[in-house]
Design an enzyme around this catalytic site. Structure first.
Site, PDB file in Angstrom:
ATOM      1  CE1 TYR A 107      15.851  31.218   2.163  1.00 58.41           C
ATOM      2  CE2 TYR A 107      15.852  28.829   1.909  1.00 58.41           C
ATOM      3  CZ  TYR A 107      15.673  30.096   1.376  1.00 58.41           C
ATOM      4  OH  TYR A 107      15.324  30.231   0.065  1.00 58.41           O
TER       5      TYR A 107
ATOM      6  CE  LYS B   9      -0.437  -0.531   4.979  1.00 68.11           C
ATOM      7  NZ  LYS B   9      -0.705   0.426   5.991  1.00 68.11           N
TER       8      LYS B   9
ATOM      9  CG  MET C 238      11.509  23.426  -2.288  1.00 68.16           C
ATOM     10  SD  MET C 238      10.530  24.539  -3.299  1.00 68.16           S
ATOM     11  CE  MET C 238       9.687  25.533  -2.105  1.00 68.16           C
TER      12      MET C 238
HETATM   13  C1  PLP Z   1      -3.786  -4.253   8.457  1.00 69.69           C
HETATM   14  C2  PLP Z   1      -2.306  -4.132   8.291  1.00 69.69           C
HETATM   15  N1  PLP Z   1      -1.581  -5.248   8.219  1.00 69.69           N
HETATM   16  C3  PLP Z   1      -0.231  -5.198   8.063  1.00 69.69           C
HETATM   17  C4  PLP Z   1       0.423  -3.993   7.986  1.00 69.69           C
HETATM   18  C5  PLP Z   1       1.926  -3.981   7.826  1.00 69.69           C
HETATM   19  O1  PLP Z   1       2.543  -3.430   8.955  1.00 69.69           O
HETATM   20  P1  PLP Z   1       4.127  -3.264   9.031  1.00 69.69           P
HETATM   21  O2  PLP Z   1       4.505  -2.329   7.959  1.00 69.69           O
HETATM   22  O3  PLP Z   1       4.365  -2.692  10.394  1.00 69.69           O
HETATM   23  O4  PLP Z   1       4.697  -4.623   8.853  1.00 69.69           O
HETATM   24  C6  PLP Z   1      -0.295  -2.811   8.079  1.00 69.69           C
HETATM   25  C7  PLP Z   1       0.399  -1.526   8.021  1.00 69.69           C
HETATM   26  O5  PLP Z   1      -0.028  -0.500   8.425  1.00 69.69           O
HETATM   27  C8  PLP Z   1      -1.712  -2.891   8.242  1.00 69.69           C
HETATM   28  O6  PLP Z   1      -2.449  -1.778   8.318  1.00 69.69           O
END
Ligand code: PLP
Length: 357
Positions: free
Chosen positions: A255, A34, A303
């Site tokens: 800065y 993700k 920046m």
């Molecule tokens: C539902 C769920 N499972 C697994 C993970 C993976 O976690 P990590 O990156 O700490 O291994 C996440 C990450 O936020 C999560 O939201």
């Protein structure tokens, strides 16, 4: 051309995925990709993760990107779908959903024949005390048992609020609730381990583990480095020196003129800044690495540029500087910045070039 570059190391990804396999040999691996693979770029990472069993993402758009890239492994939407329309698209694309509230269960039931017909699993989320998403006990038992009776294959899913903490009373409560529901719904598939939990509780690996940060070679623990965990940093974030200056005692840099030299020193200006996602505020002294050696960042991050101390070092125009990678760990930059590696990785902008190595 400006040389700010993010390198993604596929061998490191494979190595870390293999570490997951060593820690959880019996479980299937749902690699969490993700947020654009934790900022690494999903398109640049999937090749290195091709041995995974499945992927986990936060929304349908992220899942569809994986399908468009040609990967056919199961995908789980960890927050489920956000509307009924999405349910149809998910089923069409063989994408599995979490259900964490009743409306999602109703949407799922509407698509029962296709969902069950395609052998897709439904991930039913337990709220055991994190109080973000999920059904509480005993409602979840009712939800899982009725879905099972209708022919759905269920995965009992849970997320720990404090898996990274040495001791926290909620950990035991969450474990006990998970085990209670697992027993009350037996037989049921089960999944509760993120990276930290994978390291800490091998007995909780069950059917699916969900590693995220460890795949990218950053640490889920504030007090354990990736070296101790035997993980390899996947991302090297690098830029180059574009100017060199000598300053005298009493002269300031950047800065706000906050840094004032107390003796003559050699400075190098590196073409990286908060416009690239490099953090600006450092409550603690920050460092970069040059030729495998750490050296101080001087004055404020701008920046597009930072200044570093190259007194006594062999620096010239074009010398590469590692913002984070194998020598200057992202977790250590995060610590100096008052945050966690996860955030720095996810917060990179799209200005740096990206290259797979
Ligand atoms: C539902 C769920 N499972 C697994 C993970 C993976 O976690 P990590 O990156 O700490 O291994 C996440 C990450 O936020 C999560 O939201």
């Amino acid at each position: 051309m400006r040389q700010a570059t993010v390198y993604i190391d596929h061998q490191a990804l494979q190595y870390n995925l293999n570490r997951v396999k060593q820690l959880a040999p019996q479980a299937k691996i749902v690699s969490m990709v993700k947020a654009n693979a934790y900022g690494h770029g999903v398109a640049d990472c999937l090749g290195g993760l091709s041995a995974t069993d499945a992927f986990g993402v936060a929304c349908l758009e992220e899942a569809l990107e994986i399908r468009e890239l040609g990967y056919h492994q199961p995908i789980t939407l960890i927050e489920g779908v956000f509307s009924e329309d999405e349910m149809q698209v998910a089923v069409d694309q063989n994408i599995e959903v979490v259900v964490h509230h009743q409306q999602q269960v109703d949407w799922l039931r509407t698509h029962k024949n296709a969902y069950v017909g395609k052998n897709l699993k439904v991930w039913v989320k337990l709220n055991s005390g994190m109080n973000r998403l999920g059904f509480k006990v005993p409602e979840i038992i009712e939800v899982i048992n009725s879905l099972k009776a209708e022919g759905f294959t269920c995965v009992l899913a849970m997320h720990f609020a404090n898996a990274d903490a040495e001791q926290h009373p909620l950990n035991e409560q969450q474990k006990q609730q998970f085990l209670q529901v697992k027993e009350a719904c037996a037989p049921v598939l089960a999944s509760c381990c993120n990276s930290a939990a994978l390291f800490k509780w091998p007995e909780l690996n069950f059917d699916f583990v969900r590693p995220g940060i460890m795949l990218y070679g950053a640490s889920p623990f504030a007090d354990k480095s990736v070296k101790e965990l035997d993980l390899k940093p996947v991302m090297t974030f690098e830029a180059e020196i574009i100017a060199l200056n000598t300053i005298q005692a009493g002269e300031s840099v950047g800065y706000g003129s906050h840094f004032v030299a107390d003796q003559a020193m050699q400075l190098a200006i590196v073409s990286i800044g908060y416009g690239d996602g490099y953090p600006r505020a450092f409550p603690k002294q920050n460092y970069v690495a040059m030729d495998g050696q750490l050296t101080r960042v001087i004055g404020r991050v701008a920046m597009d540029m930072i200044a570093i101390d190259v007194s006594g070092l062999n620096a010239s125009l074009g010398t590469k500087v590692e913002l984070w990678g194998n020598t200057r760990l992202v977790d250590d930059v995060a610590e100096a910045n008052g945050t966690i590696g996860y955030e720095l990785l996810c917060r990179l902008s799209n200005r740096p070039q990206r290259k797979q190595i």
